[in-house]
Scaffold this motif. Structure first.
Motif, PDB file in Angstrom:
ATOM      1  N   HIS A  62       0.867  -1.177   0.000  1.00  0.00           N
ATOM      2  CA  HIS A  62       0.000   0.000   0.000  1.00  0.00           C
ATOM      3  C   HIS A  62       0.902   1.224   0.000  1.00  0.00           C
ATOM      4  CE1 HIS A  62       1.020  -0.353   4.215  1.00  0.00           C
ATOM      5  NE2 HIS A  62       0.246   0.637   4.595  1.00  0.00           N
ATOM      6  N   HIS A  64       0.949   4.050   2.160  1.00  0.00           N
ATOM      7  CA  HIS A  64       1.250   4.898   3.319  1.00  0.00           C
ATOM      8  C   HIS A  64       2.723   5.291   3.254  1.00  0.00           C
ATOM      9  CE1 HIS A  64      -2.352   3.654   6.093  1.00  0.00           C
ATOM     10  NE2 HIS A  64      -2.635   4.676   5.305  1.00  0.00           N
ATOM     11  N   HIS A  67       5.818   3.174   3.708  1.00  0.00           N
ATOM     12  CA  HIS A  67       6.053   2.041   2.800  1.00  0.00           C
ATOM     13  C   HIS A  67       6.518   2.482   1.416  1.00  0.00           C
ATOM     14  CE1 HIS A  67       4.407  -1.027   5.573  1.00  0.00           C
ATOM     15  NE2 HIS A  67       3.894   0.071   6.102  1.00  0.00           N
ATOM     16  N   HIS A 123      -7.107  -2.193   6.240  1.00  0.00           N
ATOM     17  CA  HIS A 123      -6.196  -1.141   6.716  1.00  0.00           C
ATOM     18  C   HIS A 123      -6.310   0.065   5.783  1.00  0.00           C
ATOM     19  CE1 HIS A 123      -2.552   0.671   8.355  1.00  0.00           C
ATOM     20  NE2 HIS A 123      -2.000   0.659   7.162  1.00  0.00           N
ATOM     21  N   ASP A 142       0.872  -3.793   6.183  1.00  0.00           N
ATOM     22  CA  ASP A 142       0.253  -3.415   7.455  1.00  0.00           C
ATOM     23  C   ASP A 142      -1.054  -4.161   7.705  1.00  0.00           C
ATOM     24  OD1 ASP A 142       2.313  -1.736   7.940  1.00  0.00           O
ATOM     25  OD2 ASP A 142       1.209   0.129   7.595  1.00  0.00           O
TER      26      ASP A 142
HETATM   27 ZN   LIG Z   1      -0.133   1.519   6.560  1.00  0.00          ZN
END
Ligand SMILES: [Zn+2]
Ligand SMILES: [Zn+2]
Length: 221
Positions: A62, A64, A67, A123, A142
């Motif tokens: 993902h 975020h 990451h 998430h 996550d």
């Molecule tokens: Zn995350």
């Protein structure tokens, strides 16, 4: 039919948020992929160079910040194609020139081996877990950690989707599958799905009500 080889998976902890990145290599062709290149891209690339591998692909769980913090650097240095869920495409495109969506259940080939995208919303809406059927490995970002799971209070988070992801989607994978989480939050850096389903409270809470109580969030109506 020629046999699909297991990919080699190298885990590396980077940055100050205990993030895990992975380098995945095909033992027969030397083709490789990076997963969630965040901080300390130079250390990831050192692993690649030491093994004589060539990075052609970057897999994202993902987008975020923690990451993708090194995605621009990793993409520029390798020229690799970034693969992520369609819902994360726009965010990924801010850091890399070559970004392509991946479908739920689609195999991404790394040399002769493969990692399968498992859409894992909860998430974030566009979370992907990467499953290697031959490697018996699952990279969860996550979504699932050793002994816990990712937050469900972010923008776009959905506790109901998270329970379905954890119980139905991850629960259908072979129990000997090795878990590679996105953060080093557990007692050990990796674990197995079998261990998690017995010991992890996020998985033991197998109804929406129990899961929301565990995460201390309101049960969505
Ligand atoms: Zn995350
Ligand atoms: Zn994270």
């Amino acid at each position: 039919m020629s046999e699909v080889p297991a990919l080699e998976i190298v885990q590396l902890e980077v940055g100050l948020l205990q993030n895990f990145c992975e380098v995945i290599g095909c033992p027969t062709t030397g083709k490789a992929a990076l997963v969630d290149p965040a901080f300390e891209v130079d250390r990831l690339m050192k692993i690649v160079r030491e093994r004589g591998w060539t990075v052609e692909t970057i897999l994202l769980t993902h987008t975020h910040d923690d990451h993708v913090a090194g995605l621009d650097e990793a993409a520029a240095e390798t020229g690799a194609v970034v693969r992520c869920h369609p819902l994360e495409l726009e965010a990924a495109g801010q850091f890399a020139a070559r970004v392509e969506p991946v479908g739920d259940g689609e195999d991404v080939w790394i040399g002769g081996g493969r990692m399968r995208a498992i859409w894992a919303p909860g998430h974030t809406p566009g979370c992907v877990c990467w499953y290697g059927p031959e490697s018996e490995a699952l990279i969860t970002g996550d979504v699932l950690f050793v002994g816990s799971c990712g937050g469900v209070s972010y923008q776009g988070s959905d506790p109901k989707a998270m329970v379905d992801t954890l119980q139905r989607k991850l629960g259908s994978l072979p129990e000997q599958t090795r878990l590679y989480p996105g953060h080093d939050y557990g007692k050990t850096p990796t674990s197995t799905l079998m261990w998690e389903f017995v010991n992890n409270p996020a998985l033991r809470a197998d109804t929406l009500e129990a899961f929301c109580a565990y995460k201390r969030v309101a049960v969505p109506t």
